[in-house]
Design an enzyme around this catalytic site. Structure first.
Site, short mmCIF file in Angstrom:
data_model
loop_
_atom_site.label_atom_id
_atom_site.label_comp_id
_atom_site.label_asym_id
_atom_site.label_seq_id
_atom_site.Cartn_x
_atom_site.Cartn_y
_atom_site.Cartn_z
N ASN A 1 0.83 -1.21 0.00
CA ASN A 1 0.00 0.00 0.00
C ASN A 1 0.86 1.25 0.00
O ASN A 1 1.96 1.26 0.57
CB ASN A 1 -0.95 -0.01 1.20
CG ASN A 1 -0.33 0.59 2.44
OD1 ASN A 1 -0.38 1.81 2.66
ND2 ASN A 1 0.27 -0.26 3.28
N CYS B 1 5.93 3.64 9.19
CA CYS B 1 5.47 3.88 7.83
C CYS B 1 6.66 4.14 6.90
O CYS B 1 7.41 5.10 7.11
CB CYS B 1 4.51 5.05 7.80
SG CYS B 1 3.78 5.35 6.18
N ASN C 1 5.75 -3.18 11.56
CA ASN C 1 5.06 -2.33 10.60
C ASN C 1 5.38 -2.88 9.21
O ASN C 1 6.08 -3.87 9.06
CB ASN C 1 5.51 -0.88 10.76
CG ASN C 1 4.43 0.11 10.36
OD1 ASN C 1 3.84 -0.01 9.29
ND2 ASN C 1 4.19 1.10 11.20
N CYS D 1 0.71 -42.37 -0.99
CA CYS D 1 1.48 -41.80 -2.09
C CYS D 1 0.73 -41.95 -3.42
O CYS D 1 0.21 -43.03 -3.74
CB CYS D 1 2.84 -42.50 -2.17
SG CYS D 1 3.89 -41.89 -3.51
N CYS E 1 3.30 -39.06 -7.78
CA CYS E 1 3.44 -37.89 -8.65
C CYS E 1 4.91 -37.60 -8.96
O CYS E 1 5.23 -36.96 -9.96
CB CYS E 1 2.79 -36.67 -8.03
SG CYS E 1 3.57 -36.09 -6.50
N CYS F 1 11.16 -32.64 0.64
CA CYS F 1 10.18 -33.55 0.05
C CYS F 1 8.83 -33.43 0.76
O CYS F 1 7.78 -33.50 0.13
CB CYS F 1 10.69 -34.99 0.10
SG CYS F 1 11.07 -35.58 1.76
#
Length: 425
Positions: A75, A137, A202, A345, A348, A387
């Site tokens: 911001n 800030c 902050n 498992c 993949c 892993c």
């Protein structure tokens, strides 16, 4: 049922969940809605001297993961752009109507004693519970000699904190900037100046992204952009590290801490409380999901405390601090290895790829009965945990300790090491 009530430097609230000083706390309408939703307290959006600042349009950038999940906001908004009298009048009314809630006023004025003395007197008239000095800030206000321009100089932090303690009866909380090399230095300065507590972190100085059509930082203001303050889930690890540093530093140990930074659920809150936080402040999660998110935070924390037998947050506050240490004090003879639950498992192969390309080569890719299978080579496994983190199926890969038969050993006999004597034996 667990008691979530807090007493933070004399400021009482029904639970430790406070809204941080930010757009959600900029006016009476929003603060009342927050209290009705169940928030234990708020830190009113930072007040300054009149004439009020003028904010820009637009104001927010964001970092996304997988196109839809926001992990951080950037911001470039400044402090309140509403007149001081209007804010003070609303603060007084809210405190009168919600006596059981914590109402803290964030302040930022020029680094001159009279400026602080004058605004403190006016804030006291509202009967607010305390003040938070905005020394964090990183944009806009810092260019005017305020915000992080003060927070990055310990001498200024100590000086202004001392002024405030001299000129007000209210508890003084110093909000620390993370944009420093060592957060312990401004924290120590705040304590020397007499501050009752610190809050951190902050926002982090950042550029969140570049618009590749206009080649300007986001958010853009008429084709230009600037650095801003980064907050949200992605800053939580940084906030926790800095909170832990202050909690275990001999010079700041024991100073009350209001934790800020990526707190979005009850677990985040519990983790910060275990690092000594007395309250937790939330901003991004409330902006992203709405004020009602506090329901889940309150219920979740209460249920977890009940399951652990904790009656009050002080029962576990600070319990993680003794286990935070320096790398040199870790046991280098401790060993853990990965274990794959073959029933869960899905083959993949992500664990194998991560391990192979991280130079460990400790997960073998096999063919068993014509099917893929991944198995850990225990002798090669260094227990890096990678892993476990890349596996898409929860609880499929776990880490288990292995008895090496070796005594505790660290690479230094530094007398600060609580295990040094044991290691020497």
């Amino acid at each position: 049922m667990a008691d979530l009530s807090t007493n933070f430097v004399g400021i009482k609230s029904p639970n430790p969940f406070w809204l941080a000083s930010a757009p959600p706390t900029d006016k009476e309408y929003n603060v009342v809605r927050a209290f009705k939703a169940g928030w234990g307290g708020v830190v009113w959006k930072t007040l300054g001297e009149d004439p009020p600042v003028v904010n820009v349009s637009s104001r927010y950038g964001a970092l996304h993961i997988n196109d839809d999940r926001i992990v951080g906001f950037n911001n470039i908004e400044l402090i309140t752009d509403r007149p001081l009298d209007v804010n003070l009048r609303e603060i007084k009314q809210v405190k009168r109507d919600w006596k059981d809630r914590a109402l803290i006023v964030s302040l930022m004025v020029p680094c001159e004693e009279m400026s602080w003395k004058n605004i403190l007197a006016r804030v006291e008239e509202t009967e607010a519970d305390g003040i938070e000095l905005n020394f964090g800030c990183p944009h806009g206000m810092s260019e005017r000699g305020m915000g992080s321009a003060v927070g990055q100089v310990p001498e200024y932090v100590e000086m202004v904190a001392r002024w405030c303690k001299q000129h007000t009866r209210m508890p003084v909380i110093v909000k620390l900037t993370p944009n420093v090399t060592d957060v312990r230095k401004p924290a120590r300065a705040a304590k020397k100046g007499g501050a009752d507590a610190v809050s951190l972190i902050n926002t982090i100085n950042s550029i969140c992204g570049i618009d590749l059509d206009h080649f300007a930082p986001m958010p853009m203001v008429d084709g230009k952009g600037t650095h801003g303050g980064y907050c949200g889930p992605a800053v939580k690890p940084i906030a926790m590290h800095m909170t832990a540093d202050i909690a275990r530093d001999p010079e700041t140990h024991g100073i009350p801490i209001s934790a800020i930074g990526g707190i979005g659920n009850w677990r985040d809150a519990a983790e910060f409380i275990s690092l000594s936080a007395g309250t937790v402040q939330v901003c991004t999660a409330a902006m992203h999901h709405g004020f009602r998110i506090v329901d889940d935070m309150i219920t979740g924390l209460s249920n977890w405390m009940d399951s652990k037998g904790y009656r009050h947050i002080d029962d576990f506050r600070g319990k993680a601090v003794p286990n935070v240490t320096d790398w040199q004090f870790l046991n280098i003879n401790y060993k853990s290895v990965a274990v794959i639950d073959q029933d869960k498992c899905i083959q993949c192969g992500l664990c194998h790829i991560a391990c192979e390309d991280t130079s460990h080569q400790s997960i073998a890719a096999l063919r068993v009965d014509g099917k893929r299978r991944y198995e850990v080579i225990e002798a090669e496994c260094v227990g890096c945990n990678l892993c476990q983190h890349v596996c898409p199926v929860p609880d499929t890969i776990s880490m288990v300790s292995v008895d090496t038969g070796k005594p505790y050993l660290n690479w230094t006999q530094d007398p600060r090491n609580p295990h040094a004597k044991k290691a020497a034996e």
